[in-house]
Every structure is written in C-alpha cells, then in structure tokens.
Design an enzyme around this catalytic site. Structure first.
Site, PDB file in Angstrom:
ATOM      1  N   ASP A  22      54.616  41.540  82.312  1.00 52.99           N
ATOM      2  CA  ASP A  22      55.275  41.908  81.051  1.00 52.99           C
ATOM      3  C   ASP A  22      56.597  42.609  81.362  1.00 52.99           C
ATOM      4  O   ASP A  22      56.609  43.597  82.098  1.00 52.99           O
ATOM      5  CB  ASP A  22      54.322  42.843  80.283  1.00 52.99           C
ATOM      6  CG  ASP A  22      54.952  43.398  79.008  1.00 52.99           C
ATOM      7  OD1 ASP A  22      55.895  42.780  78.497  1.00 52.99           O
ATOM      8  OD2 ASP A  22      54.466  44.450  78.537  1.00 52.99           O
ATOM      9  N   ASP A  26      55.423  44.970  75.573  1.00 50.30           N
ATOM     10  CA  ASP A  26      54.479  44.768  74.460  1.00 50.30           C
ATOM     11  C   ASP A  26      53.037  44.544  74.943  1.00 50.30           C
ATOM     12  O   ASP A  26      52.153  44.246  74.146  1.00 50.30           O
ATOM     13  CB  ASP A  26      54.935  43.603  73.569  1.00 50.30           C
ATOM     14  CG  ASP A  26      54.966  42.278  74.317  1.00 50.30           C
ATOM     15  OD1 ASP A  26      54.614  42.254  75.519  1.00 50.30           O
ATOM     16  OD2 ASP A  26      55.339  41.258  73.702  1.00 50.30           O
ATOM     17  N   ASP A  30      55.407  37.637  79.851  1.00 51.99           N
ATOM     18  CA  ASP A  30      56.437  36.797  79.224  1.00 51.99           C
ATOM     19  C   ASP A  30      57.143  35.945  80.272  1.00 51.99           C
ATOM     20  O   ASP A  30      56.905  36.089  81.480  1.00 51.99           O
ATOM     21  CB  ASP A  30      57.425  37.675  78.434  1.00 51.99           C
ATOM     22  CG  ASP A  30      57.800  38.939  79.189  1.00 51.99           C
ATOM     23  OD1 ASP A  30      58.217  38.808  80.347  1.00 51.99           O
ATOM     24  OD2 ASP A  30      57.635  40.053  78.639  1.00 51.99           O
ATOM     25  N   ASP A 211      46.030  18.933  78.293  1.00 57.16           N
ATOM     26  CA  ASP A 211      44.819  19.643  77.866  1.00 57.16           C
ATOM     27  C   ASP A 211      43.754  18.661  77.353  1.00 57.16           C
ATOM     28  O   ASP A 211      44.068  17.715  76.620  1.00 57.16           O
ATOM     29  CB  ASP A 211      45.215  20.616  76.747  1.00 57.16           C
ATOM     30  CG  ASP A 211      44.136  21.625  76.435  1.00 57.16           C
ATOM     31  OD1 ASP A 211      43.703  22.332  77.358  1.00 57.16           O
ATOM     32  OD2 ASP A 211      43.722  21.718  75.250  1.00 57.16           O
ATOM     33  N   GLU A 267      43.572  17.462  82.333  1.00 53.85           N
ATOM     34  CA  GLU A 267      42.329  18.227  82.337  1.00 53.85           C
ATOM     35  C   GLU A 267      41.252  17.301  81.781  1.00 53.85           C
ATOM     36  O   GLU A 267      41.126  17.145  80.567  1.00 53.85           O
ATOM     37  CB  GLU A 267      42.430  19.491  81.473  1.00 53.85           C
ATOM     38  CG  GLU A 267      41.180  20.340  81.602  1.00 53.85           C
ATOM     39  CD  GLU A 267      40.918  21.273  80.424  1.00 53.85           C
ATOM     40  OE1 GLU A 267      40.248  22.282  80.610  1.00 53.85           O
ATOM     41  OE2 GLU A 267      41.371  20.976  79.299  1.00 53.85           O
TER      42      GLU A 267
HETATM   43  O1  TEU Z   1      39.863  23.763  77.824  1.00 48.59           O
HETATM   44  C1  TEU Z   1      38.972  22.745  77.583  1.00 48.59           C
HETATM   45  C2  TEU Z   1      37.544  23.130  77.446  1.00 48.59           C
HETATM   46  O2  TEU Z   1      36.837  22.493  76.727  1.00 48.59           O
HETATM   47  C3  TEU Z   1      36.968  24.245  78.230  1.00 48.59           C
HETATM   48  O3  TEU Z   1      37.711  24.633  79.282  1.00 48.59           O
HETATM   49  C4  TEU Z   1      36.427  25.334  77.398  1.00 48.59           C
HETATM   50  O4  TEU Z   1      36.711  26.591  77.962  1.00 48.59           O
HETATM   51  C5  TEU Z   1      34.948  25.154  77.321  1.00 48.59           C
HETATM   52  O5  TEU Z   1      34.712  24.025  76.523  1.00 48.59           O
HETATM   53  C6  TEU Z   1      34.217  26.324  76.730  1.00 48.59           C
HETATM   54  O6  TEU Z   1      32.893  25.946  76.573  1.00 48.59           O
HETATM   55  C7  TEU Z   1      41.180  23.607  77.426  1.00 48.59           C
HETATM   56  C8  TEU Z   1      41.962  24.845  77.799  1.00 48.59           C
HETATM   57  O7  TEU Z   1      41.976  24.963  79.186  1.00 48.59           O
HETATM   58  C9  TEU Z   1      41.349  26.009  77.098  1.00 48.59           C
HETATM   59  O8  TEU Z   1      41.938  27.228  77.465  1.00 48.59           O
HETATM   60  C10 TEU Z   1      41.501  25.791  75.615  1.00 48.59           C
HETATM   61  O9  TEU Z   1      40.838  26.824  74.919  1.00 48.59           O
HETATM   62  C11 TEU Z   1      40.907  24.459  75.192  1.00 48.59           C
HETATM   63  O10 TEU Z   1      41.305  23.388  76.041  1.00 48.59           O
HETATM   64  C12 TEU Z   1      41.373  24.094  73.809  1.00 48.59           C
HETATM   65  O11 TEU Z   1      42.739  23.777  73.834  1.00 48.59           O
END
Ligand code: TEU
Length: 546
Positions: A22, A26, A30, A211, A267
């Site tokens: 940070d 805050d 950042d 994601d 992912e």
């Molecule tokens: O995560 C996908 C996801 O489904 C998991 O990593 C999640 O933590 C798990 O299902 C919990 O049971 C990605 C991102 O990495 C995560 O931080 C987000 O919250 C999620 O997508 C939604 O965008």
C-alpha cells in the site's frame, strides 16, 4: 534457446494487488505498490508477473466482480499508474499478465444494468435469464445448481439463481448474486469481450490469466446436476467451451505481436489432469497456451501421491503435446507452507515446484515462506472463506512492514514481527527468500531445468528423484553427448532429489561426479559426490555435474 515462447521459459509470480503493498495509506495495496517492488522481483529473478484484478469493481469478490473491464479501480490507482507499471516492468525484462474475468461481470456493470432493466432490452440475452417452474421465491429456481460461495460466516452454498422482481425472471450466477454469468453462446458477448482483450493488448500487456475458463460454455438445457457435481462452478466441463477458446486464441494470436507474442493461461478449475488436458487444444485446434492444473495443489505432501500427479501430467498433458504448469499456492487456497505444516517441507516443495518440467507459478509471499494469517471472525470478509492466504506481504521489520498504513485490510501473517519480512530475509543467506532466489538462478542458468526432458531416477520409498536432461542429451544420463559445445547443450543435466517423508534416505546417482547446486536446508555444501547421495531428513537438492 531460440524458438521457445517466453511463457515456457519464465517463472511467473502472482501478485494479489490488494495484499501486495500500500502506498496511499488506505490499508489496501495498489499498483504503485507493485511498481515499487519491481526491483525486488527482478532481484528474485521472476520473468513475468500476473496481476489479480485491479479493475473497477464493487469488490463483492474483491475484484473478481468487474464493473468496468477497461479501467483501474480508484482503490488501486489509475490507468496511468498501470501504464507506468507495465513500462517499468518491461524495462526490467519482466512480462505483465493481467487477470481477465470472462464468465461473469459485476451486477453493477452497465451491461447487466441494461440487461435487468427490461425483458426487451437488447442486452437481456447477454446474461442467462430463465423462468422457474413457478414464479419467484418461495417457488424453486430453474434448476438445482448451487453457487460457489457460502458467504461470510455461512456454510451452506445458496442457489446459483437470484430472482429479479422487476422483470419477473431468475438470473444465473455460478458465484455470488453480485456476479451474474454472461451468456457466451451470444456472439455479441464474445465480440465485446474480444474488445476487452484488444484494449489491454494495445496497452502492452503480454498475456491473460483467464478466470474459471471451463465455465464459459454451458449445456443450453441447464439440467439439474447430481450432488457430486455441485457446485457447477468447479465441475462444468462442456464441449461448448472449446470453440469459444479457439476463437479467443485467434483474437490473442491475431493481434499485432509487437516485441513478443501474447499468451493465455486458463484457470481450468476442474479436479483431474485428464479434464484439464483438453483445454490445451492441439496444434490443429489451438486453445489455451497454458492451463493451471490444480490436482497437484490439492495433493498432500506424500511421495506416492506426488508421483501419480507428476505422471498424470506427463502422460495426459505433455503427451498432447502441451506444456504443463505447476502451482502450489494462490489467492484461493491455504498456502502450501500452511497445508504442509512445516518450513522444511515448504523448502523441499520449492525445489520440487521449480525443478519440474513446465512453467512454475509462484504466489506472492511463498518466497518468504509465509503461513496463512489467523483471521479472527470479526475480521473475516471473504464469502469464499479465503482470507487467510490473502494476508498482506510484510516488506520490512518496521511496525507497518513497508506499508503506508499501519492497519491493512487483513491481519499480518504469523511471524511478520519476527523476521519473515522480505528485508530481513534478504540479509540472511539461509532464508527461504534466498533459497527461492538460488532456485530461480539455477533454473535460468540451466537448459536442462528450464526445458530438458524428465526421467524418474530409482529412489527409496518416501522420496522422489528425477533427472532433467537438455534436449539432444541422453535422458538416462549414462551416455553424455559429445562434440563441440555438447557440455553446454546436450550435456546439461540436473538431478533433483527430494526426501518427502522426512526420514533421510540414500539415492543412487547416475554415473559421473555430481555437486550440490542448491540445498533446501543449507546455503553451501559443494563437495563432489559419486555413486549415491545421502539426503538429510526432509532435504531436497539440485545436483549438477561436477
Ligand atoms: O476461482 C475459481 C473457483 O471456482 C475457485 O477458486 C473458488 O475459490 C472455489 O470454487 C471455492 O469453492 C476464480 C478466482 O480465482 C477466484 O478468486 C474468484 O472468486 C472466482 O474465480 C470467481 O471469479
């Protein structure tokens, strides 16, 4: 090695911007905080950083609920700060990967505001709206899907549907109600999202972390799922997703490559390597450049379990052919230092992660050996119960640990006041940080570790041992190649020995003399060994030809 794409050579370092550093006081990290640590990252030796979301967001899921894909949230800074960060990273030879969240937007995104404004709105069909079997609550939603997150202090996962009173329909959200799912079957959605990718590529980013990519294509009939496939956010695995990925790959590969081509690392949040393998596509049908494979991340610290996970990657992913990735920690799971239960194991795991064949992804703070923070109930904020691994990074030994705020958004991890900070570890040759730096340097200097073949060495129960050999060499290690330059090219080999069980063990070595290049538990030890190597209890070593 000419011809190898940068994402197969680099070690990637994940920055969770909220928790990194940070600079404006805050309590939340950042982009300027990231920029200020680039010299540290260059010193550590990483080749790329991946930034978790910094876009405009109401922060219901701490940025994974995006309200504007093409702007920086004021909490993190400005687009100018971002440009500055990219320029400074590139000046240090560090690539920049941004997180792209295509499955869902924030419920405050203008697309969703339009979509929910009326059944006749042109953007109605950008999201997944359905009638239920009856009306709204208490009648049940359109199917039995549960959403991913129970909510702070809750255990039950609520339905993946929320009723919209104004327009009298349900909308789908695999995650929070504040994260409505886009309908990727709609070509307008695909075109708008391709525009987002082009926006960031034009700003100089080198790649995207995509994601929950396996969630994009859905069975159009949205059938009920059996209990073992709940919640669908972690099991949805549909043929509809693959043409979407092929299209995205064309968008990324088709953009002016500039100094280097861009990449997408997906992912793929599915439980098995067999499922993950499919998302790499094939040379004829390119999809993702790289994909996360979380099966090893979910494995216990056990030699047999790891042997199986490594062999799955070799036979299911490398055989496609595709280039694997390896990850032990991220912002969604307890850190491996905490899961494995000791610093010695975390040290041995660092050797494992950085010496396997594939691109390693580090999560900020693992190079400090951080444990998850203990977060008291009144400070818990994440609906997915992931606060512990998101504790702020302690940069120095001062009370504020290099942050411009004394009270960051989450508590400090254990040991922040007792030497786990980066500055203290930098001054200590035996620290975890220095171990990571030595491993990264060893990897950079060795074609065998970066891209060489992988062959198991016979080793006692409770241990793992393998040989990496640079292309053109002999994977058995018994017949080093000859000829001009062979010592640098084909002759490059590394033996990696890990005592997972922690009892100590003797491992037979391939012929020739070997010296210890990196030892997980001490900084030195360089005498030449032949025949066999005695591993101290819990130790892991990288051996180079003497
Ligand atoms: O995560 C996908 C996801 O489904 C998991 O990593 C999640 O933590 C798990 O299902 C919990 O049971 C990605 C991102 O990495 C995560 O931080 C987000 O919250 C999620 O997508 C939604 O965008």
């Amino acid at each position: 090695m000419p011809g190898r794409p940068w994402w197969e050579e680099a070690v990637v370092y994940q920055v969770y911007p909220r928790s990194f550093c940070d600079t404006d006081g805050d309590g939340v990290g950042d982009l300027e905080g990231v920029r200020g640590k680039l010299d540290h990252l260059a010193w550590l030796g990483v080749g790329a950083i991946w930034l978790s979301p910094f876009y405009r967001s109401p922060m219901a899921d701490f940025g994974y609920d995006v309200a504007d894909y093409c702007d920086v949230d004021p909490l993190f800074g400005t687009l100018d700060d971002f440009d500055h960060l990219v320029a400074d990273a590139h000046a240090r030879g560090i690539k920049v990967i941004v997180d792209w969240v295509p499955n869902h937007t924030s419920d405050r995104h203008p697309w969703f505001l339009a979509s929910r404004s009326s059944r006749d709105d042109p953007k109605r069909s950008w999201y997944v709206w359905r009638d239920g079997p009856g009306g709204g609550p208490p009648d049940p939603p359109p199917n039995n899907w549960r959403s991913a997150f129970p909510g702070v202090g809750r255990r039950e996962r609520p339905p993946a549907w929320t009723w919209d009173d104004a327009t009298g329909q349900w909308y789908l959200h695999l995650f929070l109600p504040e994260q409505p799912d886009l309908d990727w079957a709609n070509p307008e959605v695909r075109a708008a999202m391709a525009g987002v990718l082009r926006f960031w590529m034009a700003r100089g980013v080198d790649g995207f972390r995509v994601d929950v990519v396996q969630a994009l294509g859905k069975d159009p009939s949205l059938p009920d799922v059996p209990d073992h496939l709940q919640p669908p956010s972690g099991t949805n695995d549909r043929p509809e997703t693959h043409p979407i990925l092929a299209e995205l790959r064309r968008v990324v590969d088709g953009f002016d490559p500039g100094p280097a081509p861009r990449m997408m690392v997906g992912e793929v949040y599915l439980p098995t390597a067999r499922q993950v393998a499919d998302y790499h596509g094939t040379p004829e049908r390119p999809e993702l450049h790289l994909a996360f494979n979380f099966s090893p991340l979910f494995a216990p610290w056990d030699a047999d379990e790891w042997r199986v996970r490594i062999d799955e990657v070799r036979t299911l992913i490398e055989a496609r052919p595709a280039w694997p990735t390896w990850v032990l920690s991220n912002h969604d799971n307890p850190r491996h230092r905490t899961r494995y239960g000791s610093e010695a194991r975390a040290r041995a795991a660092a050797v494992l992660l950085l010496c396997l064949r594939g691109t390693p992804f580090l999560y900020a703070g693992e190079e400090l050996g951080l444990d998850d923070a203990e977060v008291p109930p009144e400070r818990r904020v994440d609906p997915g119960h992931r606060d512990g691994c998101r504790a702020p990074i302690p940069w120095d030994a001062t009370p504020a640990h290099g942050w411009a705020s004394t009270e960051p958004w989450l508590p400090w991890p254990p040991g922040a006041d007792a030497g786990t900070d980066a500055a203290t570890q930098r001054d200590d040759p035996s620290s975890m940080l220095q171990l990571y730096r030595r491993l990264l340097a060893a990897r950079r200097a060795s074609p065998a570790l970066r891209s060489g073949t992988f062959a198991w060495l016979h080793s006692p129960a409770g241990t793992l041992a393998w040989l990496r050999t640079a292309e053109g060499g002999d994977a058995t290690g018994s017949h080093p190649a000859t000829g001009p330059g062979a010592a640098d090219r084909a002759g490059d080999r590394r033996a990696v020995l890990i005592d997972v069980a922690g009892a100590g063990a003797t491992v037979e070595l391939p012929p020739g003399g070997w010296r210890c290049e990196v030892h997980s538990l001490d900084a030195g030890a360089t005498s030449t060994v032949r025949g066999s190597y005695r591993l101290d209890p819990g130790a892991a070593v990288v051996l180079a030809p003497a």
